[in-house]
Write an enzyme that holds these catalytic residues in place. Structure first.
Site, PDB file in Angstrom:
ATOM      1  CG  HIS A 219      -1.987   0.787   1.398  1.00  0.00           C
ATOM      2  ND1 HIS A 219      -2.541   1.870   0.350  1.00  0.00           N
ATOM      3  CD2 HIS A 219      -2.879   1.148   2.311  1.00  0.00           C
ATOM      4  CE1 HIS A 219      -3.319   2.359   0.774  1.00  0.00           C
ATOM      5  NE2 HIS A 219      -3.819   1.949   1.814  1.00  0.00           N
ATOM      6  CG  HIS A 258      -4.368   0.705  -8.675  1.00  0.00           C
ATOM      7  ND1 HIS A 258      -5.483   0.497  -8.269  1.00  0.00           N
ATOM      8  CD2 HIS A 258      -3.781   1.550  -7.564  1.00  0.00           C
ATOM      9  CE1 HIS A 258      -5.758   1.398  -7.111  1.00  0.00           C
ATOM     10  NE2 HIS A 258      -4.672   2.015  -6.811  1.00  0.00           N
ATOM     11  CG  ASP A 309       2.682   4.456  -4.143  1.00  0.00           C
ATOM     12  OD1 ASP A 309       2.578   5.584  -3.657  1.00  0.00           O
ATOM     13  OD2 ASP A 309       1.952   3.380  -3.661  1.00  0.00           O
TER      14      ASP A 309
HETATM   15  N1  COA Z   1       5.093  -6.327 -10.166  1.00  0.00           N
HETATM   16  C1  COA Z   1       5.304  -7.501 -11.023  1.00  0.00           C
HETATM   17  N2  COA Z   1       4.130  -8.342 -11.090  1.00  0.00           N
HETATM   18  C2  COA Z   1       2.939  -8.004 -10.533  1.00  0.00           C
HETATM   19  C3  COA Z   1       2.833  -6.437  -9.809  1.00  0.00           C
HETATM   20  C4  COA Z   1       4.048  -5.757  -9.743  1.00  0.00           C
HETATM   21  N3  COA Z   1       4.246  -4.714  -9.118  1.00  0.00           N
HETATM   22  N4  COA Z   1       1.712  -6.584  -9.372  1.00  0.00           N
HETATM   23  C5  COA Z   1       1.244  -7.515  -9.677  1.00  0.00           C
HETATM   24  N5  COA Z   1       1.930  -8.344 -10.497  1.00  0.00           N
HETATM   25  C6  COA Z   1       1.400  -9.713 -11.008  1.00  0.00           C
HETATM   26  C7  COA Z   1       1.298 -10.675  -9.847  1.00  0.00           C
HETATM   27  O1  COA Z   1       2.539 -11.369  -9.629  1.00  0.00           O
HETATM   28  C8  COA Z   1       0.166 -11.803 -10.379  1.00  0.00           C
HETATM   29  O2  COA Z   1       0.856 -12.552 -11.469  1.00  0.00           O
HETATM   30  P1  COA Z   1       0.317 -13.977 -11.161  1.00  0.00           P
HETATM   31  O3  COA Z   1      -1.163 -14.299 -11.694  1.00  0.00           O
HETATM   32  O4  COA Z   1       1.418 -14.477 -12.393  1.00  0.00           O
HETATM   33  O5  COA Z   1       0.513 -14.496 -10.138  1.00  0.00           O
HETATM   34  C9  COA Z   1      -0.774 -10.737 -11.195  1.00  0.00           C
HETATM   35  O6  COA Z   1       0.171  -9.712 -11.720  1.00  0.00           O
HETATM   36  C10 COA Z   1      -1.731  -9.986 -10.286  1.00  0.00           C
HETATM   37  O7  COA Z   1      -1.402  -9.544  -9.050  1.00  0.00           O
HETATM   38  P2  COA Z   1      -1.969  -9.497  -7.840  1.00  0.00           P
HETATM   39  O8  COA Z   1      -0.951  -9.156  -6.598  1.00  0.00           O
HETATM   40  O9  COA Z   1      -2.993 -10.622  -7.545  1.00  0.00           O
HETATM   41  O10 COA Z   1      -2.718  -8.263  -7.974  1.00  0.00           O
HETATM   42  P3  COA Z   1      -3.756  -7.330  -6.832  1.00  0.00           P
HETATM   43  O11 COA Z   1      -4.949  -6.632  -7.410  1.00  0.00           O
HETATM   44  O12 COA Z   1      -4.105  -8.282  -5.811  1.00  0.00           O
HETATM   45  O13 COA Z   1      -2.341  -6.391  -6.176  1.00  0.00           O
HETATM   46  C11 COA Z   1      -1.127  -4.564  -5.842  1.00  0.00           C
HETATM   47  C12 COA Z   1      -2.568  -5.191  -6.402  1.00  0.00           C
HETATM   48  C13 COA Z   1      -1.158  -3.161  -6.207  1.00  0.00           C
HETATM   49  C14 COA Z   1      -1.349  -5.040  -4.519  1.00  0.00           C
HETATM   50  C15 COA Z   1      -0.111  -5.224  -6.650  1.00  0.00           C
HETATM   51  O14 COA Z   1       0.051  -4.901  -7.904  1.00  0.00           O
HETATM   52  C16 COA Z   1       1.281  -4.871  -6.016  1.00  0.00           C
HETATM   53  O15 COA Z   1       1.616  -5.517  -5.152  1.00  0.00           O
HETATM   54  N6  COA Z   1       1.999  -3.856  -6.611  1.00  0.00           N
HETATM   55  C17 COA Z   1       3.371  -3.568  -6.116  1.00  0.00           C
HETATM   56  C18 COA Z   1       3.098  -2.550  -4.704  1.00  0.00           C
HETATM   57  C19 COA Z   1       2.461  -1.366  -4.949  1.00  0.00           C
HETATM   58  O16 COA Z   1       3.116  -0.513  -5.784  1.00  0.00           O
HETATM   59  N7  COA Z   1       1.562  -0.934  -4.314  1.00  0.00           N
HETATM   60  C20 COA Z   1       1.053   0.574  -4.328  1.00  0.00           C
HETATM   61  C21 COA Z   1      -0.499   0.075  -4.906  1.00  0.00           C
HETATM   62  S1  COA Z   1      -1.082   1.985  -5.196  1.00  0.00           S
END
Ligand code: COA
Length: 373
Positions: A219, A258, A309
């Site tokens: 987050h 996201h 971010d």
């Molecule tokens: N880098 C690389 N791969 C990513 C990724 C990232 N930042 N974010 C998601 N993915 C991939 C996941 O590994 C997953 O791959 P898979 O299906 O092969 O397992 C797929 O994309 C879906 O990801 P998931 O984590 O299930 O998406 P989510 O909707 O649950 O999570 C976030 C959303 C924002 C938590 C996630 O994108 C993330 O962890 N981003 C990095 C942290 C971040 O920037 N947070 C700030 C958000 S404003």
């Protein structure tokens, strides 16, 4: 006996009503119907906080009064300063904010809900003071003066952090950053705040709970983690090969992806433009170039876009902000959105208490303690 839960993470589920913001509808973001791009261009953070808390854009007189009120509330009680002085430099600043807010709630409890706006405005006014006072004391041995003639939170924060008047450009970029971070519907920390508010708890507890949720790298902590990543690379080529390697290792790249937006994060274009402007005025624009390369590689390799971010990292870096203070800036801003959500929850409350799908064993035999393995 486990099975995969459909809709894990409550993704896509409506968990309540709000009139504060719309996220992701036609990939846009609006606070009370005002587009984020226009707010970032024309408004100040104080106008946005007023809009969220009082449900209207202030006229000039109301804005002047509101700014004067916040300005008059920036100093910290001595006993809060004493607590902050005791927190070591090794602490995480988000823990400092959590403890500082909690101490403020002990010293100046909200009491009756009719005082909610007084407590909220006091928290908004003191957030930059709490983190900066601790930072300067623990890292530089300075007992800084929290009173100055800056009339905005952006100016006040940069002034007390750097000990001098910030440039107009730096004030503008910080103001824009605070506007972009102010509100975002039912994100994890806001939902945490609303759950806490739904128990009819006090406003300081709601904000402390929300700070705990925001702290995580998935987050608010992502801006800090993005910086820790891109500062390692000294060229675009190095960045590209390292990112590809990380993706091959199935590592997550912080600052990308996201939970709601699927095509773009509308806040990214705004802060990216300011990061670019700042990089052009800096001695070297390597960090910005590296960040742009990472964005390109992520688009090419994963079809993923930078979220709010990612470009905050170079923008804050070029304004001389220590990396560990990146996420606390998010708190300074988002406290306005959290508080507005708590007020909205209180105004039409029912305790938030969802159900779980039970996936445990059907029935267990009782074993006397002496007979357990
Ligand atoms: N880098 C690389 N791969 C990513 C990724 C990232 N930042 N974010 C998601 N993915 C991939 C996941 O590994 C997953 O791959 P898979 O299906 O092969 O397992 C797929 O994309 C879906 O990801 P998931 O984590 O299930 O998406 P989510 O909707 O649950 O999570 C976030 C959303 C924002 C938590 C996630 O994108 C993330 O962890 N981003 C990095 C942290 C971040 O920037 N947070 C700030 C958000 S404003």
């Amino acid at each position: 006996m486990t099975k995969k839960l459909e809709g894990a993470g409550l993704r896509g589920q409506v968990a309540g009503e709000t009139s504060l913001s719309t996220v992701g509808q036609i990939e846009g973001l609006a606070y009370r119907g005002h587009k984020i791009e226009l707010l970032a261009e024309k408004a100040t953070f104080e106008e946005v906080a007023y809009l969220l808390l009082y449900d209207k854009l202030p006229n000039q007189e109301e804005l002047n009064n509101y700014k004067a009120l916040l300005r008059s509330q920036r100093d910290l009680p001595d006993s809060l300063k004493e607590v902050l002085q005791k927190i070591p430099a090794t602490a995480h600043p988000m823990d400092v904010m959590r403890s500082g807010t909690s101490m403020l709630g002990n010293l100046e409890p909200e009491g009756n809900f009719s005082n909610q706006l007084d407590s909220i405005n006091r928290m908004i006014a003191t957030m930059p003071s709490i983190v900066t006072y601790w930072y300067k004391f623990s890292h530089e041995g300075l007992d800084i003066d929290l009173v100055n003639d800056e009339d905005s939170m952006a100016g006040h924060f940069l002034h007390i952090l750097h000990g001098e008047k910030p440039s107009e450009l730096h004030k503008k970029v910080m103001d824009v950053s605070l506007i972009l971070y102010a509100e975002h519907e039912f994100n994890a920390s806001t939902f945490t705040a609303r759950v806490c508010a739904s128990t009819m708890s006090d406003i300081h507890s709601c904000v402390v709970a929300a700070i705990g949720s925001l702290r995580g790298p998935l987050h608010g902590g992502a801006n800090e983690k993005a910086m820790e990543l891109i500062e390692n690379w000294t060229s675009k080529e190095e960045a590209k090969s390292n990112i590809i390697e990380m993706l091959n290792n199935k590592e997550k790249i912080m600052g990308f992806g996201h939970a709601v937006y699927s095509v773009r994060d509308p806040r990214n274009a705004v802060i990216k433009e300011y990061a670019k402007q700042l990089s052009e005025l800096a001695d070297t624009d390597t960090l910005y170039q590296v960040a742009e390369e990472v964005e390109k590689v992520m688009a090419d390799e994963k079809k993923m876009f930078a979220n709010a971010d990612f470009f905050h990292a170079p923008a804050y870096f070029y304004m001389g902000i220590p990396t560990k203070l990146f996420t606390p800036i998010f708190v300074m801003s988002r406290v306005s959105g959290w508080a507005a959500h708590c007020m909205e929850q209180r105004a039409n409350n029912r305790i938030i208490r969802p159900s779980a799908e039970y996936i445990g064993v059907e029935s267990s035999d009782w074993v006397e303690i002496a007979d357990r393995p």
